[in-house]
Design an enzyme around this catalytic site. Structure first.
Site, short mmCIF file in Angstrom:
data_model
loop_
_atom_site.label_atom_id
_atom_site.label_comp_id
_atom_site.label_asym_id
_atom_site.label_seq_id
_atom_site.Cartn_x
_atom_site.Cartn_y
_atom_site.Cartn_z
N ASP A 16 -6.67 7.61 5.99
CA ASP A 16 -5.60 8.58 5.90
C ASP A 16 -6.19 9.88 5.32
O ASP A 16 -7.27 9.86 4.72
CB ASP A 16 -4.51 8.02 4.99
N ASP A 18 -4.14 13.03 3.62
CA ASP A 18 -3.48 13.42 2.37
C ASP A 18 -3.44 12.27 1.37
O ASP A 18 -2.95 11.18 1.69
CB ASP A 18 -2.04 13.86 2.65
#
Length: 250
Positions: A16, A18
């Site tokens: 991922d 963020d």
């Protein structure tokens, strides 16, 4: 296991963006850049984020398509391997313009009635290839306003209530809703969460590791984290990502 020898061609780590490779909506820092370069010498690496490729480039750098073996933006609806596009999917074609217009009109009407949040800015709905990104405060808010909304939302469930309203209004449209980041949530067809990207990699690897921070149910990392095709790892931020990688692969 730390120090265990792995066949690089058979192990993939997906990240991922963020809260995992970077702080929310901020750029990648040198310690993470160094870690990704070192990790890539051992295994295959890739990114999978909900944002579009432009935002991934803003956060991870102009060379992101060559810094990672795989780059999956918009949950893999826009997919790159070794710098070349693999595939691209379209939300408007999938849902049809009439259904899409009804959903957007309802969202705009709902947000017009939200009057208890401290501020509103601009870009409340962002149309992407494979999803709608919906922000009650507006994506044009400052970082300070973003931080304030995140705290307010935790207390007042602005996004959660919005999602429930959409589910009630459109029960016959097979959509998923995923709350991620600080200020928004994503709306996309069922199966178009981050597990969508796995179709491009699952037959080529013996191990697929996923690292993300929003791995709780309802978070935008949950489906891929819980998927039986992956080995999921919950992280609390970039520093924790680096720590876990050192324990697993070095």
């Amino acid at each position: 296991m730390a120090g265990e020898k792995r066949d690089r061609s058979k192990v993939l780590a997906l990240f991922d963006v963020d809260g995992t490779l970077t702080e929310a909506r901020k750029g990648i820092q040198q310690p993470m850049i160094d870690m990704m370069k070192e990790l890539r010498s051992k295994i295959t690496i890739g990114t999978v984020g909900g944002s579009d490729l432009v935002k991934q480039i803003e956060q991870l750098g102009k060379t992101v398509l060559t810094d990672f073996d795989y780059c999956f933006s918009e949950n893999g609806l826009v997919a790159y391997k070794n710098g070349e596009m693999l595939a691209k999917q379209s939300l408007s074609k999938y849902l049809g313009e009439d259904t899409l217009k009804k959903i957007i009109n309802f969202m705009l009407g709902y947000m017009a009635k939200i009057d208890n949040i401290p501020v509103k800015r601009g870009t409340f709905i962002e149309f992407r290839n494979g999803m709608l990104n919906v922000s009650p405060i507006g994506r044009n808010c400052s970082q300070e306003e973003r931080d304030a909304f995140e705290k307010f939302d935790l207390e007042h469930n602005i996004r959660k209530d919005f999602v429930e309203a959409l589910k009630k209004e459109f029960p016959d449209v097979d959509l998923c809703y995923s709350i991620g980041g600080q200020i928004s949530f994503d709306v996309f067809p069922r199966g178009w969460d981050k597990t969508y990207c796995l179709q491009f990699v699952k037959d080529d690897f013996d191990e697929i590791h996923f690292f993300g921070d929003k791995t709780f149910e309802g978070g935008n990392d949950y489906e891929i984290y819980a998927c039986p095709d992956t080995i999921g790892h919950t992280v609390t931020g970039p520093e924790d990502t680096i720590r876990q990688l050192k324990e697993l692969f070095f």
